[in-house]
Design a protein around this motif. Structure first.
Motif, mmCIF file in Angstrom:
data_model
loop_
_atom_site.group_PDB
_atom_site.id
_atom_site.type_symbol
_atom_site.label_atom_id
_atom_site.label_comp_id
_atom_site.label_asym_id
_atom_site.label_seq_id
_atom_site.Cartn_x
_atom_site.Cartn_y
_atom_site.Cartn_z
ATOM 1 N N ALA A 15 -8.784 9.830 3.231
ATOM 2 C CA ALA A 15 -7.448 9.076 4.040
ATOM 3 C C ALA A 15 -6.643 10.202 4.273
ATOM 4 C CB ALA A 15 -7.689 7.743 2.725
ATOM 5 N N ASP B 117 -2.067 0.476 5.102
ATOM 6 C CA ASP B 117 -3.437 0.354 4.910
ATOM 7 C C ASP B 117 -3.242 -0.510 6.144
ATOM 8 O OD1 ASP B 117 -3.553 1.952 3.606
ATOM 9 O OD2 ASP B 117 -4.055 0.889 1.813
ATOM 10 N N SER C 22 -2.602 9.379 6.862
ATOM 11 C CA SER C 22 -1.914 8.664 7.775
ATOM 12 C C SER C 22 -1.360 10.217 8.085
ATOM 13 C CB SER C 22 -1.141 7.861 8.056
ATOM 14 O OG SER C 22 -0.003 7.479 8.926
ATOM 15 N N SER D 134 0.859 -1.003 0.191
ATOM 16 C CA SER D 134 -0.155 -0.181 0.178
ATOM 17 C C SER D 134 0.565 1.076 -0.275
ATOM 18 C CB SER D 134 -0.883 -0.567 1.016
ATOM 19 O OG SER D 134 -0.273 -0.436 2.564
ATOM 20 N N SER E 101 -2.495 -0.599 9.035
ATOM 21 C CA SER E 101 -2.664 -0.094 10.805
ATOM 22 C C SER E 101 -3.900 0.922 10.257
ATOM 23 C CB SER E 101 -1.691 0.987 11.336
ATOM 24 O OG SER E 101 -1.526 1.570 10.326
ATOM 25 N N ARG E 102 -5.016 0.225 8.999
ATOM 26 C CA ARG E 102 -6.172 1.425 9.313
ATOM 27 C C ARG E 102 -6.749 1.714 9.864
ATOM 28 N NH1 ARG E 102 -10.729 -0.082 8.481
ATOM 29 N NH2 ARG E 102 -12.267 -2.222 8.376
ATOM 30 N N ARG F 234 -6.322 9.262 9.919
ATOM 31 C CA ARG F 234 -5.691 8.269 10.992
ATOM 32 C C ARG F 234 -4.526 9.571 11.238
ATOM 33 N NH1 ARG F 234 -2.768 4.214 10.695
ATOM 34 N NH2 ARG F 234 -2.956 4.281 8.916
#
Length: 244
Positions: free
Chosen positions: A130, A227, A132, A8, A229-230, A175
């Motif tokens: 999405a 991904d 991080s 990913s 740790s989505r 996240r």
């Protein structure tokens, strides 16, 4: 040692602050090895240019204390799916010597840019549904370490910033987590503070009595960016060999 490959992360836009040396350089190198599209910011021109030539990452010179320059550098970086707020400087300073200007500069160096970098990348991450954001903390304040009160104050605040941003952005699929390194034996740490006595004391405190190095932190950052740790957000991950 065999380590993970994260499909990913291939082609994913990654921005790393303070990426020219130390932990940051290892993070840049590890993302490049995953096939990510990496841009890193730093004040150190020589180290930044050398790392860019070595890894293929794009180096953008920037003083992160200058928020206008930080915003401009992030705008020029292209789409960012992963932000690693790594930049910091743990210069020692005595309680008695701290004046308001120095206090403000230490917070600008170690905390303020984390918020404004997150603010800058948040709109595109929210639109994409999405993203991080990984903020770098420190075990120093958890260990009640003295000799640098402005630094430990800033680093303790990273946890509150992380949890607040995780709540604000989680509904958009973004996240926010914190990585908390122990004593990582970078070249700077070895040169300035790694006396035999200090190293021996650290080894006694750790459950695993081995030196920690920058790749130990970078591999945790990779997982939090991927991904895999989505559904992980608002968390703090300590990488310290078990010292706290």
């Amino acid at each position: 040692m065999q380590t993970a490959v994260y499909p990913s992360l291939e082609g994913r836009g990654v921005l790393v602050t303070g990426g020219a040396s130390g932990i940051g350089a290892s993070i840049v190198t590890h993302f490049c090895a995953q096939g990510s599209r990496v841009v890193f910011l730093d004040m150190d021109l020589a180290a930044g240019e050398a790392l860019a030539a070595q890894t293929g990452a794009r180096f953008s010179p920037c003083d992160l204390r200058d928020i206008a320059a930080l915003r401009a550098a992030i705008a020029a970086a292209g789409p960012v799916s992963v932000l690693v707020n790594n930049a910091a400087r743990d210069d020692r300073h005595a309680l008695e010597d701290v004046e308001p200007d120095y206090w403000d500069e230490r917070l600008a160096t170690n905390l303020r840019h984390q918020f404004f970098a997150a603010q800058a990348v948040a709109p595109a991450m929210k639109a994409a549904g999405a993203g991080s954001i990984i903020n770098m903390g420190s075990v120093s304040w958890l260990l009640s370490q003295g000799g640098m009160p402005a630094y430990t104050a800033a680093k303790s605040a990273v946890r509150g910033l992380t949890r607040g941003l995780a709540r604000d952005l989680g509904g958009f699929g973004v996240r926010v987590n914190e990585v908390v390194p122990g004593w990582i034996f970078t070249e700077r740490q070895e040169r300035l503070w790694a006396t035999p006595e200090a190293v021996a004391e650290t080894m006694k405190r750790q459950c695993i009595p081995q030196k920690l190095f920058a790749p130990d932190v970078a591999r945790m950052v990779l997982w939090l960016a991927a991904d895999d740790s989505r559904m992980v957000t608002a968390q703090s991950f300590v990488v310290d060999g078990g010292s706290i």
